[in-house]
Design a protein around this motif. Structure first.
Motif, PDB file in Angstrom:
ATOM      1  N   GLY A 127       0.717  -1.190  -0.149  1.00  0.00           N
ATOM      2  CA  GLY A 127       0.101   0.063   0.130  1.00  0.00           C
ATOM      3  C   GLY A 127       0.829   1.204   0.061  1.00  0.00           C
ATOM      4  O   GLY A 127       0.373   2.189  -0.369  1.00  0.00           O
ATOM      5  N   ALA A 128       2.109   1.070   0.540  1.00  0.00           N
ATOM      6  CA  ALA A 128       3.022   2.404   0.596  1.00  0.00           C
ATOM      7  C   ALA A 128       3.333   2.598  -0.827  1.00  0.00           C
ATOM      8  O   ALA A 128       3.998   3.617  -0.922  1.00  0.00           O
ATOM      9  CB  ALA A 128       4.059   2.149   1.803  1.00  0.00           C
ATOM     10  N   SER A 129       3.686   1.661  -1.689  1.00  0.00           N
ATOM     11  CA  SER A 129       4.149   1.870  -2.880  1.00  0.00           C
ATOM     12  C   SER A 129       3.551   2.895  -3.546  1.00  0.00           C
ATOM     13  O   SER A 129       2.440   2.875  -3.598  1.00  0.00           O
ATOM     14  CB  SER A 129       4.427   0.367  -3.445  1.00  0.00           C
ATOM     15  N   GLN A 130       4.371   3.791  -4.345  1.00  0.00           N
ATOM     16  CA  GLN A 130       3.545   4.780  -5.102  1.00  0.00           C
ATOM     17  C   GLN A 130       4.614   4.985  -6.327  1.00  0.00           C
ATOM     18  O   GLN A 130       5.662   4.966  -6.094  1.00  0.00           O
ATOM     19  CB  GLN A 130       3.140   6.010  -4.362  1.00  0.00           C
ATOM     20  N   PRO A 131       3.878   5.739  -7.691  1.00  0.00           N
ATOM     21  CA  PRO A 131       4.944   5.921  -8.585  1.00  0.00           C
ATOM     22  C   PRO A 131       5.801   7.028  -8.293  1.00  0.00           C
ATOM     23  O   PRO A 131       5.446   7.976  -7.261  1.00  0.00           O
ATOM     24  CB  PRO A 131       3.915   6.362  -9.678  1.00  0.00           C
ATOM     25  N   THR A 132       6.928   7.169  -8.735  1.00  0.00           N
ATOM     26  CA  THR A 132       7.953   8.300  -8.470  1.00  0.00           C
ATOM     27  C   THR A 132       7.400   9.676  -8.959  1.00  0.00           C
ATOM     28  O   THR A 132       7.276  10.718  -8.332  1.00  0.00           O
ATOM     29  CB  THR A 132       9.019   8.048  -8.942  1.00  0.00           C
ATOM     30  N   ALA A 133       6.754   9.697 -10.188  1.00  0.00           N
ATOM     31  CA  ALA A 133       6.222  10.899 -10.956  1.00  0.00           C
ATOM     32  C   ALA A 133       4.968  11.086 -10.663  1.00  0.00           C
ATOM     33  O   ALA A 133       4.162  10.117 -10.736  1.00  0.00           O
ATOM     34  CB  ALA A 133       6.732  10.985 -12.286  1.00  0.00           C
ATOM     35  N   SER A 134       4.609  12.649 -10.486  1.00  0.00           N
ATOM     36  CA  SER A 134       3.091  12.742 -10.362  1.00  0.00           C
ATOM     37  C   SER A 134       2.581  13.594 -11.648  1.00  0.00           C
ATOM     38  O   SER A 134       3.196  14.166 -12.247  1.00  0.00           O
ATOM     39  CB  SER A 134       2.785  13.703  -9.032  1.00  0.00           C
ATOM     40  N   VAL A 135       1.292  13.411 -11.646  1.00  0.00           N
ATOM     41  CA  VAL A 135       0.782  14.034 -12.869  1.00  0.00           C
ATOM     42  C   VAL A 135      -0.184  15.283 -12.256  1.00  0.00           C
ATOM     43  O   VAL A 135      -1.133  15.048 -11.539  1.00  0.00           O
ATOM     44  CB  VAL A 135      -0.519  13.137 -13.741  1.00  0.00           C
ATOM     45  N   SER A 136       0.418  16.499 -12.906  1.00  0.00           N
ATOM     46  CA  SER A 136      -0.437  17.750 -12.344  1.00  0.00           C
ATOM     47  C   SER A 136      -1.550  18.082 -12.974  1.00  0.00           C
ATOM     48  O   SER A 136      -1.640  17.931 -14.289  1.00  0.00           O
ATOM     49  CB  SER A 136       0.691  18.865 -12.203  1.00  0.00           C
ATOM     50  N   SER A 137      -2.538  18.433 -12.219  1.00  0.00           N
ATOM     51  CA  SER A 137      -3.842  18.719 -12.945  1.00  0.00           C
ATOM     52  C   SER A 137      -4.641  19.622 -12.013  1.00  0.00           C
ATOM     53  O   SER A 137      -4.753  19.472 -10.989  1.00  0.00           O
ATOM     54  CB  SER A 137      -4.898  17.367 -13.222  1.00  0.00           C
ATOM     55  N   PRO A 138      -5.284  20.720 -12.684  1.00  0.00           N
ATOM     56  CA  PRO A 138      -6.013  21.641 -12.153  1.00  0.00           C
ATOM     57  C   PRO A 138      -7.414  20.871 -11.528  1.00  0.00           C
ATOM     58  O   PRO A 138      -8.003  20.195 -12.310  1.00  0.00           O
ATOM     59  CB  PRO A 138      -6.451  22.713 -12.972  1.00  0.00           C
ATOM     60  N   VAL A 139      -7.686  21.270 -10.119  1.00  0.00           N
ATOM     61  CA  VAL A 139      -9.079  20.684  -9.654  1.00  0.00           C
ATOM     62  C   VAL A 139      -9.947  21.971  -9.454  1.00  0.00           C
ATOM     63  O   VAL A 139      -9.556  22.955  -8.475  1.00  0.00           O
ATOM     64  CB  VAL A 139      -8.621  20.109  -8.284  1.00  0.00           C
ATOM     65  N   TYR A 140     -11.060  22.007  -9.984  1.00  0.00           N
ATOM     66  CA  TYR A 140     -11.834  23.058 -10.340  1.00  0.00           C
ATOM     67  C   TYR A 140     -13.443  22.791  -9.419  1.00  0.00           C
ATOM     68  O   TYR A 140     -14.115  21.912  -9.901  1.00  0.00           O
ATOM     69  CB  TYR A 140     -12.307  23.681 -11.499  1.00  0.00           C
ATOM     70  N   GLN A 141     -13.391  23.272  -8.155  1.00  0.00           N
ATOM     71  CA  GLN A 141     -14.627  22.808  -7.448  1.00  0.00           C
ATOM     72  C   GLN A 141     -14.570  21.437  -7.056  1.00  0.00           C
ATOM     73  O   GLN A 141     -15.735  20.901  -7.082  1.00  0.00           O
ATOM     74  CB  GLN A 141     -15.915  23.499  -7.895  1.00  0.00           C
TER      75      GLN A 141
END
Length: 1011
Positions: A127-141
């Protein structure tokens, strides 16, 4: 407004526009550069999100669903993640950073992660494993939208790198239970795992529909009569996809399989492969080929001769593309570009065409029930119809329109039921949910602040609320926001009103009929003739004309946001208006327009992910222009039409961002109908040039390929000046055009056209004959001989010899034995001599001539001819004789002729023909027959009949008229080796030029039998 540009007026009539700073908008659609319709696509990455973020709790709740990505061309391996992020019960706003993985039901095995950094070993995931790179995205409301598997997604660094890898279809072909795991952080707090993992049901498994395993389609999968011709493109049925016995007569509807569904030769190849033949043993077939290799190789034996095939006419319509225009509209249907309306120097247009991007071919739109000609109008695509409304016609603004149905290829008028908007132009229109929304523009009262909704289902109109709406304006922009907090919206911005440029805008809720003001904080300067695109979350404004002149800046804003954000200026295109902008899904492409120094040739693309401008490739790009259209097709931007330095344009090109490549649109010959032009046969093509159209002398030409039945336009660079009364010969590799008359008088110049390079080379003028028209020219095999004609001093009795290899002229002297000065005469090449005969001199119409010997440079008079004096007759060389026929004599049109023997230097009469006398006709030599066609007779008028004289039989045979050309004179005709090609000329109502007519001689029919 401080600049000197006139504002729109109600008198929207045509008048020549000038490029550069002062571009009047009083002309029809002067700056009606409506925003390019863009498709709604989930965002990838955008300029920095200008909003503060406050995350007050670590516990995040989310709900999400997945839908497969789509494209009209294929099924991409992309899933759309749409989720809702809340923090302590409140929706989250700001830039979110997401990490994704596809895992098994237990969450212990990763099948895919967004950056491939997770171990794919079974049982290794925690469960603690996660990808290294993140994907940035705007969150609107609270709403988030990310395309999973879209490899074009990058981070926001100065040198962006990919943060998304493709999703292999094998994930879903090998696993029955796949779940999406999502991690989230806001950039200020720790990364948090969103729970629970979401199971993917049907969406991901649709990936396997991209291909069909061999043999997967069996009879059980196909319903009775399920296969019809409409379901299949040409050549699509291959055996690899179908299990044995899966397709039987029960599955194939009657008439479903036609010629277009079968590959060329497919049936014959199938029969041959099984040792069979379309003709049973002992059967007989006919062929015009006396030694057909294909029939002999197929096992046939020639057994005899059986009469002749009849002679007859065929025709090839000139390939179509819309005429040159500007201020037109264009919509994309998903497979075709539809162009309609606009204007030329002669006024508004009421026609258009459909361009198929797959076949690279145009087809003409019908005109029956089409709207009246106009410009400054709008057009939207409904999914099944192009809906045209408003604009300016010959009588001013219009409140009419039409619906073009692509499936039925028909027009129907728009209804005038309900609150029809006032007649107007330079308004905007968007389409959503079966409704077209029209707003603003200029009507009879001036600038308008009103609008209406056209409901297609009821063919009726209802008003758009004006409460809190934008101020009156025209030449503004409008973009459609497909979805928002209250549903779809229309964003209006900019334009020009009673006080000049406008720098305000508004948001219109389509569902609620409510206007809300758009923020002006940080907004770009007031402007009009700008562009606007919707990128998925923001409206991007760029360019146009403001109070200080043309602009090279822009900004973007999200609906409801408090501030605008300026676009970068580094690398941006030069200042301009009247340009186009298209949104590709990741970038905005700016092309064309008018600038401060004419029409700018530079173009650029704004890359949203890096917030930078990059120059657009110019190799193969269309010529500089404005008032054109630029339409995005999901993979390419198609540019068409507009106006450039030489006037309206009828060409265009396709720009593919994937390879940064421009490809030209196919353009049919733009030759206007004409007569008095020249045509030569190159061995593969008929090359047409010059002549007179209904508007005067022409300086253009085209090549017709008799095999493909396609036209290609001749280059205009270096071409001779517009003219008629000139000559053209074929040298074996080039067409040489010389002399003639046009604006400025008689000409003594010319040029050589090379079809291989599509280039012109001027002929030398040193020692060239004097300026003239209606002279004659022949090709000797190495030189072009020119003689006679009319110049400023009257009839001419001299000429010259032009050698193209050295680009030099030598005089052909007017000796005592030379023919008298004349025009309306004929000329042929005997193999050693140029033979001149007939015409009109200062003493009247004559029946004499002379021959010029190439080797000695001496003239010798011809003996007296038994036929009467004539001019504007025809003459052909058989290799042994000169055959003269027709023309005008003292008593009018002549219907007889003579034969002149080169070897015997003697004349004999031609057999009398029943064909009506005529002049200004054509004649070609086929190798066995002289074919005479068309022309003019003062008694019966313009002719559409003809006859052929067979030298061997010494007999005439009338040509059929059925399916032949309409009556005409001063047309051209060439012999291709197998048929006579006729084009152009003057008919009873003026110049013609719509069709190439092809006449074939009777041919022997040979019998072949299959043993």
């Amino acid at each position: 407004m401080n600049d000197s540009t006139p504002q729109p007026t109600n008198a929207m009539k045509s008048g020549r526009r000038c490029p550069g700073g002062n571009v009047p908008v009083s002309r029809q659609n002067a700056e009606d550069f409506s925003p390019v319709a863009t498709r709604h696509s989930p965002f990838t990455s955008l300029p920095a999100f200008q909003r503060s973020i406050s995350l007050v709790a670590a516990a995040l709740l989310y709900s999400g669903f997945l839908v497969p990505g789509s494209s009209p061309a294929q099924v991409p391996n992309i899933l759309t993640y749409q989720g809702r992020i809340t923090a302590n019960g409140s929706t989250f706003n700001g830039t979110g950073r997401f990490r994704f993985a596809l895992v098994n039901a237990a969450g212990t095995t990763a099948y895919w992660s967004n950056d491939d950094s997770l171990p794919l070993t079974p049982g290794a995931l925690t469960g603690a494993s996660q990808p290294t790179a993140s994907v940035s995205s705007p969150v609107y409301q609270g709403a988030a939208n990310v395309l999973l598997g879209d490899v074009s997604l990058t981070n926001l660094a100065a040198s962006p790198v990919s943060v998304m890898t493709a999703i292999p279809s094998s994930v879903f072909t090998t696993q029955s239970d796949v779940r999406l795991r999502v991690w989230f952080d806001d950039g200020s707090n720790l990364v948090q795992l969103l729970s629970p993992d979401q199971r993917i049901v049907a969406s991901g498994y649709a990936f396997v529909a991209g291909t069909v395993p061999d043999g997967a389609i069996t009879a059980a999968k196909l319903a009775t009569n399920s296969l019809t011709g409409a379901n299949f493109a040409a050549n699509t049925l291959t055996g690899a996809n179908f299990a044995d016995g899966s397709i039987s007569s029960a599955q194939i509807a009657t008439g479903a399989v036609g010629a277009t569904q079968l590959a060329p030769g497919a049936i014959a190849a199938s029969l041959q492969a099984s040792g069979q033949s379309p003709v049973p043993s002992g059967g007989v077939i006919f062929s015009t080929d006396p030694a057909s290799s294909s029939l002999i190789s197929a096992g046939y034996v020639r057994i005899g001769l059986s009469g002749e095939s009849p002679d007859g006419w065929g025709n090839t319509l000139v390939g179509f593309s819309p005429s040159a225009r500007t201020g037109h509209t264009a919509v994309w249907t998903g497979s075709e570009l539809i162009v309609w309306g606009g204007y030329t120097a002669s006024g508004p247009l009421a026609n258009g065409g459909r361009y198929n991007a797959v076949t690279n071919q145009w087809s003409v739109l019908p005109t029956n029930n089409a709207p009246a000609g106009r410009t400054g109008h709008t057009a939207v695509w409904s999914g099944t119809e192009m809906v045209v409304w408003g604009g300016t016609g010959d009588g001013g603004p219009l409140n009419s329109g039409g619906r073009y149905n692509r499936a039925s290829d028909t027009w129907a008028p728009l209804g005038l039921n309900g609150a029809v908007p006032s007649a107007r132009a330079q308004h905007t229109a968007v389409y959503s949910g079966g409704v077209m929304y029209v707003w603003g523009g200029q009507d009879a009262s001036g600038f308008s602040a009103t609008g209406a909704r056209y409901i297609a289902a009821g063919d009726s109109w209802t008003p758009i609320s004006a409460s809190n709406g934008p101020s009156a304006r025209a030449l503004h922009s409008a973009v459609l926001v497909p979805s928002g907090p209250s549903g779809a919206q229309m964003l209006i911005w900019g334009g020009t009103g009673a006080g000049g440029g406008v720098g305000t805008g508004a948001i219109y809720s389509l569902a609620n009929d409510v206007w809300t003001a758009l923020s002006t904080t940080g907004a770009p300067a007031a402007r009009y003739a700008h562009t606007a695109v919707w990128n998925g979350t923001q409206m991007i404004i760029w360019g146009g004309r403001g109070a200080g002149g043309l602009l090279a800046d822009g900004a973007f804003i999200s609906p409801g946001a408090a501030n605008w954000t300026a676009l970068p200026s580094l690398g941006a295109p030069t200042a301009r208006g009247g340009h186009t902008a298209a949104w590709t899904g990741t970038e905005m492409i700016v092309f064309g327009g008018y600038g401060n120094a004419g029409y700018p040739s530079d173009a650029a693309r704004y890359v949203a992910a890096s917030n930078t401008w990059q120059a657009l490739a110019t190799n193969g790009a269309p010529s500089a222009r404005y008032g054109h259209t630029a339409t995005w097709t999901n993979s390419e931007m198609i540019v068409f039409g507009g106006e450039g330095t030489l006037g309206q344009l009828g060409d265009g090109a396709r720009y593919a961002p994937a390879g940064a490549i421009w490809n030209p649109l196919v353009v049919a010959t733009s030759l206007a109908p004409r007569g008095g032009h020249t045509a030569v046969w190159s061995g593969t093509e008929m090359i047409v040039w010059g002549g007179y159209t209904d508007l005067g002398a022409a300086a253009d030409g085209a090549r017709f390929n008799a095999v493909t039945s396609n036209w290609s336009t001749l280059s205009s660079t270096g071409a001779p000046r517009a003219r008629g009364g000139h000559t053209a010969v074929w040298s074996g590799s080039q067409m040489i055009v010389w002399g003639g008359v046009g604006t400025g008088g008689y000409f003594a110049d010319g040029a050589r056209y090379d079809p291989t390079s599509n280039q012109w080379t001027p002929t030398s003028t040193t020692a060239a004959p004097g300026a003239r028209q209606n002279h004659v020219a022949v090709w000797s095999g190495t030189d072009m001989f020119v003689w006679g004609g009319r110049g400023t001093s009257g009839y001419l009795g001299d000429g010259g010899r032009y050698v193209p290899t050295s680009n030099t002229w030598t005089a052909v002297a007017a000796t005592a034995s030379a023919p008298l000065a004349r025009e309306g005469h004929s000329v042929v090449w005997s193999g050693s001599d140029m033979i001149v005969w007939g015409g009109v001199t200062n003493g009247g119409i004559v029946a004499n001539g002379a021959r010029f010997r190439y080797s000695s440079g001496a003239w010798t008079g011809l003996p007296a001819s038994p036929s009467g004096a004539r001019q504007n007759h025809t003459a052909v060389s058989t290799g042994n004789e000169m055959l003269v026929w027709g023309g005008y004599g003292l008593g009018g049109a002549i219907a007889d002729g003579s034969r002149y023997s080169f070897a015997n230097d003697s004349w004999s009469p031609l057999t009398t023909s029943s064909t009506a006398g005529r002049g200004s006709h054509t004649a070609v030599w086929t190798g066995t027959d002289m074919i005479v066609w068309g022309g003019y007779n003062s008694t019966s008028g313009v002719q559409n009949g003809g006859a052929r004289f067979n030298v061997g039989a010494g007999a005439w045979n009338a040509l059929p008229i059925v399916s032949g050309p309409s009556p005409r004179q001063n047309q051209t005709a060439v012999w291709s080796g197998s048929e006579m090609l006729v084009w152009g000329g003057y008919g009873p109502s003026g110049a013609v030029g719509d069709t190439v007519f092809r006449y074939r001689l009777p041919a022997p029919l040979y019998l072949y039998a299959r043993p």
